[in-house]
Every structure is written in structure tokens, then in C-alpha cells.
Design a protein around this motif. Structure first.
Motif, PDB file in Angstrom:
ATOM      1  N   GLY A 133      27.003  40.480  13.643  1.00  0.00           N
ATOM      2  CA  GLY A 133      27.760  39.428  14.313  1.00  0.00           C
ATOM      3  C   GLY A 133      27.240  38.037  14.029  1.00  0.00           C
ATOM      4  O   GLY A 133      28.003  37.061  14.049  1.00  0.00           O
ATOM      5  N   THR A 148      32.448  36.560  11.472  1.00  0.00           N
ATOM      6  CA  THR A 148      33.301  36.083  12.547  1.00  0.00           C
ATOM      7  C   THR A 148      34.203  37.220  13.002  1.00  0.00           C
ATOM      8  O   THR A 148      34.575  38.080  12.213  1.00  0.00           O
ATOM      9  CB  THR A 148      34.190  34.906  12.086  1.00  0.00           C
ATOM     10  OG1 THR A 148      34.973  35.338  10.967  1.00  0.00           O
ATOM     11  CG2 THR A 148      33.356  33.711  11.681  1.00  0.00           C
ATOM     12  N   GLN A 149      34.542  37.197  14.269  1.00  0.00           N
ATOM     13  CA  GLN A 149      35.476  38.190  14.794  1.00  0.00           C
ATOM     14  C   GLN A 149      36.894  37.699  14.573  1.00  0.00           C
ATOM     15  O   GLN A 149      37.179  36.504  14.687  1.00  0.00           O
ATOM     16  CB  GLN A 149      35.231  38.428  16.284  1.00  0.00           C
ATOM     17  CG  GLN A 149      33.950  39.163  16.555  1.00  0.00           C
ATOM     18  CD  GLN A 149      33.822  39.561  18.014  1.00  0.00           C
ATOM     19  OE1 GLN A 149      34.806  39.751  18.712  1.00  0.00           O
ATOM     20  NE2 GLN A 149      32.597  39.673  18.480  1.00  0.00           N
ATOM     21  N   GLN A 150      37.765  38.632  14.293  1.00  0.00           N
ATOM     22  CA  GLN A 150      39.163  38.284  14.030  1.00  0.00           C
ATOM     23  C   GLN A 150      40.046  39.396  14.579  1.00  0.00           C
ATOM     24  O   GLN A 150      39.817  40.563  14.300  1.00  0.00           O
ATOM     25  CB  GLN A 150      39.367  38.157  12.524  1.00  0.00           C
ATOM     26  CG  GLN A 150      40.762  37.814  12.110  1.00  0.00           C
ATOM     27  CD  GLN A 150      40.863  37.649  10.591  1.00  0.00           C
ATOM     28  OE1 GLN A 150      39.901  37.322   9.911  1.00  0.00           O
ATOM     29  NE2 GLN A 150      42.045  37.894  10.077  1.00  0.00           N
ATOM     30  N   ASP A 151      41.043  39.020  15.364  1.00  0.00           N
ATOM     31  CA  ASP A 151      42.017  39.993  15.839  1.00  0.00           C
ATOM     32  C   ASP A 151      43.023  40.267  14.732  1.00  0.00           C
ATOM     33  O   ASP A 151      43.410  39.351  13.998  1.00  0.00           O
ATOM     34  CB  ASP A 151      42.769  39.467  17.076  1.00  0.00           C
ATOM     35  CG  ASP A 151      41.874  39.366  18.303  1.00  0.00           C
ATOM     36  OD1 ASP A 151      40.902  40.142  18.397  1.00  0.00           O
ATOM     37  OD2 ASP A 151      42.153  38.520  19.168  1.00  0.00           O
ATOM     38  N   LEU A 190      35.628  46.820  15.754  1.00  0.00           N
ATOM     39  CA  LEU A 190      35.029  46.751  17.084  1.00  0.00           C
ATOM     40  C   LEU A 190      35.872  47.476  18.123  1.00  0.00           C
ATOM     41  O   LEU A 190      35.332  48.039  19.076  1.00  0.00           O
ATOM     42  CB  LEU A 190      34.827  45.293  17.499  1.00  0.00           C
ATOM     43  CG  LEU A 190      33.892  44.485  16.596  1.00  0.00           C
ATOM     44  CD1 LEU A 190      33.841  43.035  17.053  1.00  0.00           C
ATOM     45  CD2 LEU A 190      32.505  45.098  16.549  1.00  0.00           C
TER      46      LEU A 190
END
Length: 97
Positions: free
Chosen positions: A42, A46-49, A70
């Protein structure tokens, strides 16, 4: 002399035939990542929907980012959008590809 590009990968093992290999684990794949590993990753990404049907990478792409699931699941699909479309792998939470 044979190039590695000439070698066909083994057929995927259906999830129902894998015994106690673990959730969504398939031959040749790593086990799901634990919380500590996800925390380290992390800090680099980057987190991405994404929505159902989104294409994260396509056949023929020469490069693509590391993808870690995730929540939910993603499928690796051969011949996407064609009559011979085949799901060759499914990744769930903590899986990467």
C-alpha cells in the motif's frame, strides 16, 4: 534450442479440483497476501475502485501494473468478448497478478 515463448502453459486446474490448496489458489499462483504484506504494498501504490466489466489489462499488453485485489474478485479471461471466451483464473481478496 527452444525459446520459452514456444512453451505452452499448463492447463489451469479448476478450483473444485484443487483440494485444500486454499481459497482461490490455483496451480502456479502465490497464496493470498497477509495484512503485513498488503500494508507494505500500500505504501508503493494507490487504491482504485473498478466496476464489473472493467478491463485492467488486455491480451497483448506488453506491460501492466501489479494488481492486488482488496475486495471482490477479478478474473483473467482468454479471448475476452469472443465466442471462445474462457476464464483461466480468478483472484479474490489478497490475491495478486
Amino acid at each position: 534450442m527452444t525459446s520459452t515463448n514456444d512453451v505452452e502453459p499448463p492447463d489451469p486446474v479448476p478450483l473444485a479440483e484443487q483440494g485444500d490448496a486454499g481459497p482461490l489458489t490455483q496451480a502456479g499462483r502465490s497464496p493470498a497476501l497477509d495484512a503485513a504484506q498488503l500494508e507494505v504494498l500500500g505504501s508503493y501504490g494507490t487504491q482504485q475502485d473498478v466496476a464489473p466489466g472493467d478491463v485492467l489489462f488486455a491480451e497483448g499488453d506488453e506491460t501492466y501494473d501489479l494488481i492486488v485485489v482488496l475486495e471482490g474478485e477479478v478474473q483473467i479471461v482468454a479471448n475476452a468478448g469472443q465466442p471462445a471466451e474462457t476464464v483461466i483464473a480468478t483472484y479474490g481478496p489478497g490475491g495478486s497478478g
